[in-house]
Design a protein around this motif. Structure first.
Motif, PDB file in Angstrom:
ATOM      1  N   SER A   4     -90.572  36.440   0.691  1.00 38.29           N
ATOM      2  CA  SER A   4     -90.551  37.755   0.037  1.00 38.29           C
ATOM      3  C   SER A   4     -89.520  38.675   0.703  1.00 38.29           C
ATOM      4  CB  SER A   4     -91.935  38.405   0.119  1.00 38.29           C
ATOM      5  OG  SER A   4     -92.216  38.778   1.456  1.00 38.29           O
ATOM      6  N   ASP A   5     -89.223  39.757   0.025  1.00 34.66           N
ATOM      7  CA  ASP A   5     -88.319  40.762   0.580  1.00 34.66           C
ATOM      8  C   ASP A   5     -88.915  41.383   1.845  1.00 34.66           C
ATOM      9  OD1 ASP A   5     -86.470  40.321  -1.416  1.00 34.66           O
ATOM     10  OD2 ASP A   5     -87.186  41.973  -2.677  1.00 34.66           O
ATOM     11  N   ILE A   6     -90.229  41.517   1.876  1.00 31.01           N
ATOM     12  CA  ILE A   6     -90.902  42.060   3.070  1.00 31.01           C
ATOM     13  C   ILE A   6     -90.715  41.111   4.248  1.00 31.01           C
ATOM     14  CG2 ILE A   6     -93.164  42.586   4.082  1.00 31.01           C
ATOM     15  CD1 ILE A   6     -93.970  43.685   1.315  1.00 31.01           C
ATOM     16  N   ASP A   7     -90.858  39.797   4.000  1.00 33.62           N
ATOM     17  CA  ASP A   7     -90.650  38.818   5.072  1.00 33.62           C
ATOM     18  C   ASP A   7     -89.211  38.875   5.582  1.00 33.62           C
ATOM     19  OD1 ASP A   7     -93.268  37.817   4.978  1.00 33.62           O
ATOM     20  OD2 ASP A   7     -92.742  36.369   3.408  1.00 33.62           O
ATOM     21  N   ARG A   8     -88.262  38.950   4.681  1.00 35.14           N
ATOM     22  CA  ARG A   8     -86.858  39.040   5.083  1.00 35.14           C
ATOM     23  C   ARG A   8     -86.619  40.292   5.938  1.00 35.14           C
ATOM     24  NH1 ARG A   8     -86.163  36.199   0.215  1.00 35.14           N
ATOM     25  NH2 ARG A   8     -84.642  34.515   0.410  1.00 35.14           N
ATOM     26  N   ALA A   9     -87.221  41.413   5.538  1.00 35.93           N
ATOM     27  CA  ALA A   9     -87.075  42.663   6.297  1.00 35.93           C
ATOM     28  C   ALA A   9     -87.701  42.525   7.683  1.00 35.93           C
ATOM     29  CB  ALA A   9     -87.717  43.821   5.535  1.00 35.93           C
ATOM     30  N   ARG A  10     -88.834  41.831   7.777  1.00 42.18           N
ATOM     31  CA  ARG A  10     -89.465  41.617   9.089  1.00 42.18           C
ATOM     32  C   ARG A  10     -88.545  40.816  10.007  1.00 42.18           C
ATOM     33  NH1 ARG A  10     -95.006  40.490   6.448  1.00 42.18           N
ATOM     34  NH2 ARG A  10     -96.012  42.503   6.688  1.00 42.18           N
ATOM     35  N   TYR A  11     -87.911  39.781   9.465  1.00 45.98           N
ATOM     36  CA  TYR A  11     -86.999  38.973  10.284  1.00 45.98           C
ATOM     37  C   TYR A  11     -85.797  39.788  10.758  1.00 45.98           C
ATOM     38  CZ  TYR A  11     -89.390  34.533   9.700  1.00 45.98           C
ATOM     39  OH  TYR A  11     -90.301  33.524   9.769  1.00 45.98           O
ATOM     40  N   LYS A  12     -85.351  40.733   9.947  1.00 45.70           N
ATOM     41  CA  LYS A  12     -84.222  41.575  10.357  1.00 45.70           C
ATOM     42  C   LYS A  12     -84.626  42.557  11.453  1.00 45.70           C
ATOM     43  CE  LYS A  12     -81.667  41.349   6.057  1.00 45.70           C
ATOM     44  NZ  LYS A  12     -81.247  42.036   4.846  1.00 45.70           N
ATOM     45  N   GLN A  13     -85.922  42.827  11.560  1.00 45.83           N
ATOM     46  CA  GLN A  13     -86.414  43.802  12.524  1.00 45.83           C
ATOM     47  C   GLN A  13     -86.622  43.208  13.919  1.00 45.83           C
ATOM     48  OE1 GLN A  13     -89.933  45.742  11.127  1.00 45.83           O
ATOM     49  NE2 GLN A  13     -89.931  47.244  12.761  1.00 45.83           N
ATOM     50  N   VAL A  14     -86.569  41.867  14.037  1.00 41.01           N
ATOM     51  CA  VAL A  14     -86.817  41.244  15.343  1.00 41.01           C
ATOM     52  C   VAL A  14     -85.611  40.452  15.826  1.00 41.01           C
ATOM     53  CG1 VAL A  14     -89.318  41.075  14.999  1.00 41.01           C
ATOM     54  CG2 VAL A  14     -87.853  39.146  14.388  1.00 41.01           C
ATOM     55  N   GLU A  15     -85.528  40.353  17.129  1.00 43.95           N
ATOM     56  CA  GLU A  15     -84.567  39.481  17.801  1.00 43.95           C
ATOM     57  C   GLU A  15     -85.390  38.337  18.382  1.00 43.95           C
ATOM     58  OE1 GLU A  15     -80.811  38.423  19.057  1.00 43.95           O
ATOM     59  OE2 GLU A  15     -81.260  40.314  18.048  1.00 43.95           O
ATOM     60  N   VAL A  16     -84.971  37.110  18.151  1.00 44.08           N
ATOM     61  CA  VAL A  16     -85.684  35.964  18.712  1.00 44.08           C
ATOM     62  C   VAL A  16     -85.155  35.735  20.126  1.00 44.08           C
ATOM     63  CG1 VAL A  16     -86.189  33.509  18.469  1.00 44.08           C
ATOM     64  CG2 VAL A  16     -86.061  34.951  16.433  1.00 44.08           C
ATOM     65  N   SER A  17     -86.074  35.803  21.089  1.00 42.57           N
ATOM     66  CA  SER A  17     -85.680  35.644  22.491  1.00 42.57           C
ATOM     67  C   SER A  17     -86.006  34.252  23.023  1.00 42.57           C
ATOM     68  CB  SER A  17     -86.371  36.695  23.361  1.00 42.57           C
ATOM     69  OG  SER A  17     -87.776  36.547  23.293  1.00 42.57           O
ATOM     70  N   GLY A  18     -86.730  33.476  22.261  1.00 41.23           N
ATOM     71  CA  GLY A  18     -87.050  32.126  22.713  1.00 41.23           C
ATOM     72  C   GLY A  18     -87.617  31.279  21.599  1.00 41.23           C
ATOM     73  N   TYR A  19     -87.318  29.989  21.653  1.00 46.38           N
ATOM     74  CA  TYR A  19     -87.844  29.000  20.715  1.00 46.38           C
ATOM     75  C   TYR A  19     -88.177  27.790  21.578  1.00 46.38           C
ATOM     76  CZ  TYR A  19     -87.996  25.663  16.809  1.00 46.38           C
ATOM     77  OH  TYR A  19     -88.374  24.709  15.887  1.00 46.38           O
ATOM     78  N   ASP A  20     -89.446  27.652  21.922  1.00 46.07           N
ATOM     79  CA  ASP A  20     -89.860  26.597  22.847  1.00 46.07           C
ATOM     80  C   ASP A  20     -90.877  25.678  22.185  1.00 46.07           C
ATOM     81  OD1 ASP A  20     -88.378  27.573  25.161  1.00 46.07           O
ATOM     82  OD2 ASP A  20     -89.776  29.265  25.105  1.00 46.07           O
ATOM     83  N   VAL A  21     -90.559  24.380  22.171  1.00 40.78           N
ATOM     84  CA  VAL A  21     -91.485  23.387  21.627  1.00 40.78           C
ATOM     85  C   VAL A  21     -92.560  23.137  22.679  1.00 40.78           C
ATOM     86  CG1 VAL A  21     -91.735  21.032  20.773  1.00 40.78           C
ATOM     87  CG2 VAL A  21     -89.693  22.347  20.203  1.00 40.78           C
ATOM     88  N   ILE A  22     -93.813  23.374  22.297  1.00 47.83           N
ATOM     89  CA  ILE A  22     -94.947  23.178  23.198  1.00 47.83           C
ATOM     90  C   ILE A  22     -95.445  21.742  23.119  1.00 47.83           C
ATOM     91  CG2 ILE A  22     -97.321  23.885  23.698  1.00 47.83           C
ATOM     92  CD1 ILE A  22     -96.566  26.631  22.447  1.00 47.83           C
ATOM     93  N   SER A  23     -95.544  21.236  21.887  1.00 44.61           N
ATOM     94  CA  SER A  23     -95.986  19.853  21.701  1.00 44.61           C
ATOM     95  C   SER A  23     -95.370  19.289  20.431  1.00 44.61           C
ATOM     96  CB  SER A  23     -97.515  19.766  21.632  1.00 44.61           C
ATOM     97  OG  SER A  23     -97.997  20.421  20.469  1.00 44.61           O
ATOM     98  N   ARG A  24     -95.326  17.960  20.393  1.00 41.70           N
ATOM     99  CA  ARG A  24     -94.739  17.275  19.232  1.00 41.70           C
ATOM    100  C   ARG A  24     -95.506  15.985  19.005  1.00 41.70           C
ATOM    101  NH1 ARG A  24     -88.413  15.459  18.675  1.00 41.70           N
ATOM    102  NH2 ARG A  24     -88.783  13.684  17.336  1.00 41.70           N
ATOM    103  N   THR A  25     -95.852  15.739  17.741  1.00 40.51           N
ATOM    104  CA  THR A  25     -96.543  14.521  17.350  1.00 40.51           C
ATOM    105  C   THR A  25     -95.761  13.875  16.220  1.00 40.51           C
ATOM    106  OG1 THR A  25     -98.655  15.577  17.860  1.00 40.51           O
ATOM    107  CG2 THR A  25     -98.735  13.553  16.571  1.00 40.51           C
ATOM    108  N   ASP A  26     -95.310  12.638  16.457  1.00 39.47           N
ATOM    109  CA  ASP A  26     -94.560  11.903  15.437  1.00 39.47           C
ATOM    110  C   ASP A  26     -95.506  10.983  14.680  1.00 39.47           C
ATOM    111  OD1 ASP A  26     -92.670  13.072  17.069  1.00 39.47           O
ATOM    112  OD2 ASP A  26     -91.277  11.416  16.945  1.00 39.47           O
ATOM    113  N   GLY A  27     -95.428  11.040  13.357  1.00 40.75           N
ATOM    114  CA  GLY A  27     -96.175  10.127  12.504  1.00 40.75           C
ATOM    115  C   GLY A  27     -95.189   9.263  11.737  1.00 40.75           C
ATOM    116  N   THR A  28     -95.689   8.562  10.744  1.00 44.17           N
ATOM    117  CA  THR A  28     -94.820   7.760   9.897  1.00 44.17           C
ATOM    118  C   THR A  28     -94.215   8.669   8.840  1.00 44.17           C
ATOM    119  OG1 THR A  28     -96.265   5.868  10.240  1.00 44.17           O
ATOM    120  CG2 THR A  28     -94.713   5.735   8.401  1.00 44.17           C
ATOM    121  N   GLY A  29     -92.961   9.023   9.039  1.00 43.15           N
ATOM    122  CA  GLY A  29     -92.271   9.896   8.088  1.00 43.15           C
ATOM    123  C   GLY A  29     -92.633  11.359   8.214  1.00 43.15           C
ATOM    124  N   THR A  30     -93.399  11.731   9.247  1.00 48.78           N
ATOM    125  CA  THR A  30     -93.753  13.127   9.468  1.00 48.78           C
ATOM    126  C   THR A  30     -93.653  13.452  10.955  1.00 48.78           C
ATOM    127  OG1 THR A  30     -96.108  12.699   9.785  1.00 48.78           O
ATOM    128  CG2 THR A  30     -95.376  13.173   7.521  1.00 48.78           C
TER     129      THR A  30
END
Length: 144
Positions: free
Chosen positions: A70-96
């Motif tokens: 939505s336009d509201i979601d897009r506006a929220r993303y413009k309002q923040v700066e991402v300071s980190g993107y950290d993978v905590i855990s990962r689970t691999d399945g068949t094709g997922t």
């Protein structure tokens, strides 16, 4: 042959010889594992740099149809700066693949930071040889 003619001959000959090789490389589709690594790298970069439209391109078309950004979601993303993107855990399945990710967010107006944890669910599309994010983009709406 004069030196001025030979100076131009080598780059031309190299280009002629490399063109078929480059065309062949472009025709090779990556394996699911390699495509996954490339996708995760590109997606996380898009999120970290705030390029939400580029990140949204990874969202599964069915998910986009059911839950459009939505336009509201897009506006929220413009309002923040991402300071980190950290993978905590990962689970691999068949094709997922499921990942739990912690995002660091800083409000551009107040400079107040916060962290959110969300789950990404990815699926492999064997026809398109592409990974799709079926869980959609993270919900960064303010927590009450």
């Amino acid at each position: 042959m004069s030196s001025s003619k030979s100076r131009y001959l080598f780059p031309f000959a190299a280009a002629v010889m490399l063109t078929p090789l480059l065309a062949a490389c472009n025709a090779v589709k990556p394996s699911p594992a390699h495509a996954l690594d490339m996708t995760f790298y590109d997606f996380s970069s898009d999120i970290r740099w705030g390029d939400i439209e580029a990140a949204y391109a990874y969202v599964d078309p069915k998910t986009k149809a059911e839950h459009p950004l939505s336009d509201i979601d897009r506006a929220r993303y413009k309002q923040v700066e991402v300071s980190g993107y950290d993978v905590i855990s990962r689970t691999d399945g068949t094709g997922t693949v499921d990942q739990q990710v912690q995002l660091g967010l800083i409000n551009r107006n107040t400079q107040i930071g916060r962290n959110i944890v969300y789950r990404e669910h990815w699926r492999w599309d064997p026809e398109l040889k592409k990974w799709w994010l079926t869980s959609g983009l993270p919900d960064i709406s303010p927590q009450e």
